[in-house]
Motif scaffolding. Structure first.
Motif, PDB file in Angstrom:
ATOM      1  N   PHE A  98     -15.073 -26.496 -19.877  1.00 58.15           N
ATOM      2  CA  PHE A  98     -16.042 -26.839 -20.910  1.00 58.15           C
ATOM      3  C   PHE A  98     -16.831 -25.595 -21.311  1.00 58.15           C
ATOM      4  O   PHE A  98     -17.379 -24.904 -20.453  1.00 58.15           O
ATOM      5  N   ILE A 110     -24.522 -29.303 -19.429  1.00 59.35           N
ATOM      6  CA  ILE A 110     -23.078 -29.196 -19.175  1.00 59.35           C
ATOM      7  C   ILE A 110     -22.813 -28.590 -17.802  1.00 59.35           C
ATOM      8  O   ILE A 110     -21.946 -29.067 -17.058  1.00 59.35           O
ATOM      9  N   ILE A 194     -17.608 -26.316 -27.715  1.00 54.15           N
ATOM     10  CA  ILE A 194     -18.636 -26.745 -28.661  1.00 54.15           C
ATOM     11  C   ILE A 194     -18.793 -25.650 -29.703  1.00 54.15           C
ATOM     12  O   ILE A 194     -19.115 -24.511 -29.369  1.00 54.15           O
ATOM     13  N   ILE A 245     -20.553 -34.865 -26.091  1.00 56.98           N
ATOM     14  CA  ILE A 245     -20.109 -34.267 -24.828  1.00 56.98           C
ATOM     15  C   ILE A 245     -20.285 -35.259 -23.680  1.00 56.98           C
ATOM     16  O   ILE A 245     -19.493 -35.285 -22.735  1.00 56.98           O
TER      17      ILE A 245
END
Length: 278
Positions: A98, A110, A194, A245
């Motif tokens: 990620f 995250i 992202i 997310i």
């Protein structure tokens, strides 16, 4: 480009029913919740910029011939597709990297969530060569691990105070950029980025290393053809990024631990609940 972005109840129910039938985790109530939050967070609003990639126009719809937005269903369908892909990869005991450096709050979220799920992440800054020069990155990780082991051993007390401080500072510096990939021993099977238009180095390296699954949470500037799954949305909205997310992370969690999927109400982290704007 279609008109009337507001999906009618009848049309939504029909599409939602088909999605739920194929993917039971996405019940009609869950899909309605996702649609509601997309509207509430302004997730379907895209940035007004000259750098629009024409390949994204298929995701757009317009109202009264003026306001153009990403369609609700283009966002929802791609969220579902990304979720199912992540779930499949995780079931095969493979890693998903990620990448989220879009903001400190999102990055911290995250980093914390992926650590719990034993998945790698990059949340500070993408170091050039993270994928394309992984051998060199691995040497830095080995150095970090050895320094951390040394700092916890009786041997560490033999160093002078000045030397101890120097080594601890080095640990902090290495951890800032490498802590999220410290356990990553090989190329991931998927990468979630992202805003890949901004994180173009991460995207380029993933393509060069032929990472088989590249998922992007993207705005109007990104070329969707570079991605396995593209979730078009308003990447300037923290609430949107957190929401999407969180759904993707739910694909890695057991039923009782999910944050969005299967929930009637959503619990927001402090940094999200404190936001007054979209």
């Amino acid at each position: 480009m279609t008109k009337n972005p507001k999906v009618t109840n009848e049309k939504f129910e029909k599409i939602a029913s088909k999605i739920s039938e194929r993917y039971p985790e996405f019940s009609i109530s869950t899909l309605k919740l996702i649609e509601e939050k997309i509207e509430e967070f302004g997730s379907n609003v895209y940035q007004k910029t000259k750098r629009q990639n024409p390949a994204n126009f298929k995701y757009l719809e317009e109202t009264d011939g003026k306001a153009k937005k990403f369609s609700f269903m283009s966002i929802i369908l791609n969220i579902v597709q990304a979720y199912e892909l992540i779930k499949k990869i995780a079931s095969e005991k493979k890693e998903i990297l990620f990448v989220g450096t879009i903001s400190a709050d999102i990055g911290k979220f995250i980093a914390e969530e992926t650590k719990k799920l034993n998945q790698p992440s990059v949340t500070q800054r993408w170091l050039g060569g993270t994928l394309t020069n992984f051998k060199t990155i691995s040497k830095s990780i080995d150095k970090l691990v050895k320094l951390e082991e040394l700092s916890k051993s009786p041997e560490f007390k033999k160093y002078t105070k000045k030397e101890q401080i120097k080594k601890m500072n080095e640990i902090d510096k290495l951890n800032k950029f490498l802590s999220g990939i410290k356990e990553m021993k090989k190329m991931p099977s998927a990468i979630v980025i992202i805003d890949p238009y901004v994180e173009d180095n991460a995207l380029k390296e993933a393509i060069l290393k032929k990472i088989p699954n590249i998922i992007g949470i993207s705005d109007i500037r990104q070329n969707p053809n570079d991605l396995s799954v593209n979730i078009p949305c308003n990447t300037k909205s923290k609430k949107t990024i957190w929401f999407i997310i969180s759904i993707l992370l739910d694909a890695l969690k057991p039923e009782g631990d999910k944050a969005i999927i299967g929930k009637e109400k959503i619990s927001y982290p402090k940094f999200i609940s404190s936001l007054n704007t979209k």
